[in-house]
Motif scaffolding. Structure first.
Motif, PDB file in Angstrom:
ATOM      1  N   ILE A 156      14.107  -2.329   8.963  1.00  0.00           N
ATOM      2  CA  ILE A 156      12.967  -2.708   8.124  1.00  0.00           C
ATOM      3  C   ILE A 156      13.236  -2.391   6.650  1.00  0.00           C
ATOM      4  O   ILE A 156      12.976  -3.202   5.764  1.00  0.00           O
ATOM      5  CB  ILE A 156      11.673  -2.002   8.607  1.00  0.00           C
ATOM      6  CG1 ILE A 156      11.209  -2.614   9.929  1.00  0.00           C
ATOM      7  CG2 ILE A 156      10.571  -2.072   7.565  1.00  0.00           C
ATOM      8  CD1 ILE A 156      10.121  -1.830  10.623  1.00  0.00           C
ATOM      9  N   ILE A 157      13.777  -1.203   6.386  1.00  0.00           N
ATOM     10  CA  ILE A 157      14.092  -0.821   4.994  1.00  0.00           C
ATOM     11  C   ILE A 157      15.157  -1.752   4.426  1.00  0.00           C
ATOM     12  O   ILE A 157      14.991  -2.288   3.310  1.00  0.00           O
ATOM     13  CB  ILE A 157      14.570   0.648   4.925  1.00  0.00           C
ATOM     14  CG1 ILE A 157      13.462   1.600   5.333  1.00  0.00           C
ATOM     15  CG2 ILE A 157      15.083   0.964   3.514  1.00  0.00           C
ATOM     16  CD1 ILE A 157      13.946   3.029   5.550  1.00  0.00           C
TER      17      ILE A 157
ATOM     18  N   VAL B 250       7.515   0.260   2.700  1.00  0.00           N
ATOM     19  CA  VAL B 250       7.984  -1.117   2.519  1.00  0.00           C
ATOM     20  C   VAL B 250       6.844  -2.123   2.657  1.00  0.00           C
ATOM     21  O   VAL B 250       6.919  -3.214   2.088  1.00  0.00           O
ATOM     22  CB  VAL B 250       9.164  -1.483   3.459  1.00  0.00           C
ATOM     23  CG1 VAL B 250      10.358  -0.581   3.189  1.00  0.00           C
ATOM     24  CG2 VAL B 250       8.771  -1.425   4.916  1.00  0.00           C
ATOM     25  N   THR B 251       5.777  -1.757   3.364  1.00  0.00           N
ATOM     26  CA  THR B 251       4.606  -2.635   3.458  1.00  0.00           C
ATOM     27  C   THR B 251       3.824  -2.626   2.141  1.00  0.00           C
ATOM     28  O   THR B 251       3.448  -3.683   1.628  1.00  0.00           O
ATOM     29  CB  THR B 251       3.686  -2.190   4.613  1.00  0.00           C
ATOM     30  OG1 THR B 251       4.417  -2.277   5.842  1.00  0.00           O
ATOM     31  CG2 THR B 251       2.446  -3.062   4.693  1.00  0.00           C
TER      32      THR B 251
ATOM     33  N   ASP C 213      16.036  -4.733   5.337  1.00  0.00           N
ATOM     34  CA  ASP C 213      15.518  -6.093   5.170  1.00  0.00           C
ATOM     35  C   ASP C 213      14.630  -6.198   3.939  1.00  0.00           C
ATOM     36  O   ASP C 213      14.658  -7.188   3.218  1.00  0.00           O
ATOM     37  CB  ASP C 213      14.735  -6.537   6.407  1.00  0.00           C
ATOM     38  CG  ASP C 213      15.613  -6.863   7.605  1.00  0.00           C
ATOM     39  OD1 ASP C 213      16.860  -6.904   7.451  1.00  0.00           O
ATOM     40  OD2 ASP C 213      15.045  -7.070   8.700  1.00  0.00           O
ATOM     41  N   SER C 214      13.849  -5.152   3.677  1.00  0.00           N
ATOM     42  CA  SER C 214      12.946  -5.147   2.529  1.00  0.00           C
ATOM     43  C   SER C 214      13.716  -5.088   1.210  1.00  0.00           C
ATOM     44  O   SER C 214      13.353  -5.713   0.246  1.00  0.00           O
ATOM     45  CB  SER C 214      11.998  -3.959   2.606  1.00  0.00           C
ATOM     46  OG  SER C 214      11.261  -3.839   1.410  1.00  0.00           O
ATOM     47  N   GLU C 215      14.787  -4.311   1.211  1.00  0.00           N
ATOM     48  CA  GLU C 215      15.523  -4.096  -0.024  1.00  0.00           C
ATOM     49  C   GLU C 215      16.631  -5.093  -0.211  1.00  0.00           C
ATOM     50  O   GLU C 215      17.195  -5.232  -1.243  1.00  0.00           O
ATOM     51  CB  GLU C 215      16.072  -2.656  -0.054  1.00  0.00           C
ATOM     52  CG  GLU C 215      14.976  -1.605  -0.086  1.00  0.00           C
ATOM     53  CD  GLU C 215      14.039  -1.713  -1.277  1.00  0.00           C
ATOM     54  OE1 GLU C 215      14.466  -2.110  -2.374  1.00  0.00           O
ATOM     55  OE2 GLU C 215      12.853  -1.399  -1.111  1.00  0.00           O
TER      56      GLU C 215
ATOM     57  N   GLN D 220       7.836   2.740   6.940  1.00  0.00           N
ATOM     58  CA  GLN D 220       7.156   1.482   7.250  1.00  0.00           C
ATOM     59  C   GLN D 220       5.979   1.245   6.314  1.00  0.00           C
ATOM     60  O   GLN D 220       5.762   0.125   5.843  1.00  0.00           O
ATOM     61  CB  GLN D 220       6.746   1.467   8.714  1.00  0.00           C
ATOM     62  CG  GLN D 220       7.978   1.364   9.615  1.00  0.00           C
ATOM     63  CD  GLN D 220       7.649   1.389  11.097  1.00  0.00           C
ATOM     64  OE1 GLN D 220       6.536   1.112  11.498  1.00  0.00           O
ATOM     65  NE2 GLN D 220       8.646   1.723  11.896  1.00  0.00           N
TER      66      GLN D 220
ATOM     67  N   PRO E 217       6.947  -3.500  -1.288  1.00  0.00           N
ATOM     68  CA  PRO E 217       8.177  -4.219  -0.896  1.00  0.00           C
ATOM     69  C   PRO E 217       9.171  -4.318  -2.056  1.00  0.00           C
ATOM     70  O   PRO E 217       8.782  -4.559  -3.191  1.00  0.00           O
ATOM     71  CB  PRO E 217       7.671  -5.599  -0.482  1.00  0.00           C
ATOM     72  CG  PRO E 217       6.285  -5.723  -1.006  1.00  0.00           C
ATOM     73  CD  PRO E 217       5.761  -4.333  -1.217  1.00  0.00           C
ATOM     74  N   LYS E 218      10.426  -4.043  -1.741  1.00  0.00           N
ATOM     75  CA  LYS E 218      11.536  -4.127  -2.695  1.00  0.00           C
ATOM     76  C   LYS E 218      11.422  -3.150  -3.861  1.00  0.00           C
ATOM     77  O   LYS E 218      12.143  -3.262  -4.850  1.00  0.00           O
ATOM     78  CB  LYS E 218      11.730  -5.544  -3.208  1.00  0.00           C
ATOM     79  CG  LYS E 218      12.028  -6.553  -2.121  1.00  0.00           C
ATOM     80  CD  LYS E 218      12.405  -7.879  -2.725  1.00  0.00           C
ATOM     81  CE  LYS E 218      12.627  -8.966  -1.704  1.00  0.00           C
ATOM     82  NZ  LYS E 218      13.181  -8.658  -0.444  1.00  0.00           N
TER      83      LYS E 218
END
Length: 186
Positions: A181-182, A110-111, A184-186, A107, A114-115
């Motif tokens: 979360i991962i 990715v915060t 969605d970020s990638e 978390q 991001p990407k």
């Protein structure tokens, strides 16, 4: 170098195993060293019989056009797990994403970045003629070598055990929410 191939080693995607497999099969190959971080020595020279990390964009196009280029990628969730295990074993340094659990680490990662996993993979694969997957490491390496026209003994590669893998006792718990979360970020 007779085989005219360059392997761009994307960190944490099986490159140590690939290096060992290529060495075990006695395949001549090129190395391009790149300073990944302050204490990592590197150069922009192609050397004989080793491999290291270098994004293809940093190697002159003039050199790349004469070589078959290949790299490997890995699913972002598994890549982050590998980074987490490595950091837990070897230390976090000044990392802003130091955490006790993988869920906290992922978390924070990715915060703060991001990407970044996808961007890193793209950095190391941009312009490569073949991109393999860590999840299909042996078969994809064989395919890359075949496409490069490199002669080798298949058994020398297929018989090699894991190299530089995290201990099997080092398991990582991940919640469904963290996976989401991962992804969605990638």
């Amino acid at each position: 170098i007779s085989n005219k191939a360059i392997f761009f080693h994307t960190p944490k995607t099986g490159g140590s195993w690939i290096r060992e497999a290529i060495n075990q099969a006695k395949i001549p190959h090129a190395e391009v060293m790149f300073p990944l971080y302050d204490s990592h020595e590197g150069s922009m020279k192609i050397q004989y019989n080793d491999i290291a990390h270098l994004p293809p964009r940093l190697l002159e196009e003039e050199i790349r056009k004469d070589y078959f280029t290949f790299a490997f990628i890995r699913h972002p969730v598994d890549w982050l797990k590998s980074i987490f295990k490595h950091s837990k074993r070897h230390g976090w340094g000044s990392s802003p994403v130091k955490a006790e659990t993988f869920n906290e680490f992922a978390q924070a990662y990715v915060t703060n970045f991001p990407k970044l996993v996808s961007r890193s993979m793209e950095l190391y694969t941009h312009g490569c003629q073949f991109i393999g997957r860590q999840e299909n490491l042996v078969e994809d390496l064989l395919e890359a070598l075949d496409k490069a026209g490199i002669e080798y003994e298949r058994k020398e590669i297929t018989s090699l055990d894991k190299v530089n893998a995290s201990p099997t006792t080092q398991t990582v718990y991940m919640s469904k929410e963290t996976r989401r979360i991962i992804e969605d970020s990638e």
